[in-house]
Scaffold this active site. Sequence first.
Site, mmCIF file in Angstrom:
data_model
loop_
_atom_site.group_PDB
_atom_site.id
_atom_site.type_symbol
_atom_site.label_atom_id
_atom_site.label_comp_id
_atom_site.label_asym_id
_atom_site.label_seq_id
_atom_site.Cartn_x
_atom_site.Cartn_y
_atom_site.Cartn_z
ATOM 1 N N ASP A 1 5.108 -9.093 -6.918
ATOM 2 C CA ASP A 1 4.493 -7.971 -6.200
ATOM 3 C C ASP A 1 2.981 -8.161 -6.084
ATOM 4 O OD1 ASP A 1 4.525 -5.574 -4.824
ATOM 5 O OD2 ASP A 1 4.373 -4.344 -6.635
ATOM 6 N N GLY B 1 0.458 -7.938 -0.501
ATOM 7 C CA GLY B 1 -0.269 -7.146 0.493
ATOM 8 C C GLY B 1 -1.669 -6.811 0.001
ATOM 9 N N ARG B 2 -1.762 -6.354 -1.260
ATOM 10 C CA ARG B 2 -3.072 -5.977 -1.806
ATOM 11 C C ARG B 2 -3.964 -7.199 -1.997
ATOM 12 N NH1 ARG B 2 -0.742 -3.077 -6.638
ATOM 13 N NH2 ARG B 2 1.148 -4.048 -5.829
ATOM 14 N N TRP B 3 -3.362 -8.338 -2.322
ATOM 15 C CA TRP B 3 -4.150 -9.583 -2.447
ATOM 16 C C TRP B 3 -4.863 -9.854 -1.123
ATOM 17 C CZ3 TRP B 3 -4.321 -14.149 0.220
ATOM 18 C CH2 TRP B 3 -4.972 -15.235 -0.392
ATOM 19 N N ARG C 1 -1.892 -8.269 5.797
ATOM 20 C CA ARG C 1 -0.952 -8.313 4.667
ATOM 21 C C ARG C 1 -0.094 -9.580 4.667
ATOM 22 N NH1 ARG C 1 0.716 -4.108 1.741
ATOM 23 N NH2 ARG C 1 2.819 -4.940 1.808
ATOM 24 N N HIS D 1 1.661 -12.734 2.015
ATOM 25 C CA HIS D 1 3.035 -13.239 1.863
ATOM 26 C C HIS D 1 3.055 -14.768 1.990
ATOM 27 C CE1 HIS D 1 4.387 -9.194 1.744
ATOM 28 N NE2 HIS D 1 4.246 -8.943 3.028
ATOM 29 N N ASN E 1 13.011 -2.741 1.340
ATOM 30 C CA ASN E 1 11.900 -3.314 2.095
ATOM 31 C C ASN E 1 12.100 -3.274 3.617
ATOM 32 O OD1 ASN E 1 11.153 -5.738 -0.502
ATOM 33 N ND2 ASN E 1 10.013 -3.881 -0.008
ATOM 34 N N ARG F 1 9.705 -1.162 5.779
ATOM 35 C CA ARG F 1 8.349 -1.581 6.158
ATOM 36 C C ARG F 1 8.231 -1.716 7.685
ATOM 37 N NH1 ARG F 1 5.835 -5.373 1.501
ATOM 38 N NH2 ARG F 1 6.507 -4.049 -0.208
ATOM 39 N N SER G 1 11.875 -0.905 -9.556
ATOM 40 C CA SER G 1 12.129 -0.936 -8.105
ATOM 41 C C SER G 1 13.522 -1.469 -7.737
ATOM 42 C CB SER G 1 11.038 -1.756 -7.390
ATOM 43 O OG SER G 1 9.762 -1.173 -7.589
#
Length: 257
Positions: free
Chosen positions: A29, A32-34, A42, A46, A77, A80, A205
């Site tokens: 996980d 996206g934040r990376w 985003r 990936h 997912n 999304r 999750s």
Amino acid sequence: MTPTPTRISSTAGLPEVGAVPRHVAIIMDGNGRWATKRMLPRVAGHAKGVDAVRTIVESCARMGVEYLTLFAFSSENWRRPADEVSVLMRLFLTALKREVALLASNGIRLRVVGELGAFDAQLQRLIEKAEQRTEGNARMTLTIAANYGGRWDILQAMQAMLRAHPELAGTPQAIDEAAFAPFLAMAHAPEPDLFIRTGGEQRISNFMLWQLAYTELYFTETFWPDFDAAELQRAIDSYRQRERRFGRTSAQVGSPA
Ligand code: IPE
Ligand code: IPE
Ligand code: MG
């Protein structure tokens, strides 16, 4: 009241704590934040996440981990944005095409678990071919969980068990763990010893709900694209400090009868 004897279960025996966990399961996980942190879209996270997969697969195989299970796409997912879902599918397809030869030559067996019927026909065919090509390999089993959900797995296993043994519907008391567990999508692997979730969230999750019953949990703030061999080593060092009791007392585990 006499307690019910423990049914056959992988948690029934005394815990074995080897230097290296036999089965490591990871929720990858934070892609996206990376990317967002670097002002990138985003999906760039990936793409970078695929490189981390390669690094961790190699590291685990080198360390002697026998089973590595990676959560790549959950049954939730699909919620999304369509663009992101389609990039994820494309990345899965290209990674499969590109990496299968490397897996094959490194003695790694590939399994993909989840509701695969939802994927397009080309991807399904590629998965099947990759599994066939690597099925004789014994050094490490890499399982990718794709369109996977723990609740889906429990329900599909119950349905498959009843299809195979319709007589069990009339004798529900005969359904025990030993009758049920072989129908789970992860029946080819022992239960995970170590669970890792990157990206800072502390939740399951809907991953491997049945199998994580007694797994040691490890959470790190590190985003998946930054998770490397040194981070993996930290998780394993933490695992080695744990005392796995499976319901017993510390004294029992320290000096098994
Ligand atoms: C994990 O990273 C990859 C998938 C779920 C496919 P995320 O995409 O969830 O990244 P964050 O959590 O939004 O940062
Ligand atoms: C879990 O990550 C699924 C995968 C890593 C494949 P999510 O990012 O989808 O989980 P939530 O939505 O934050 O719980
Ligand atoms: Mg996430």
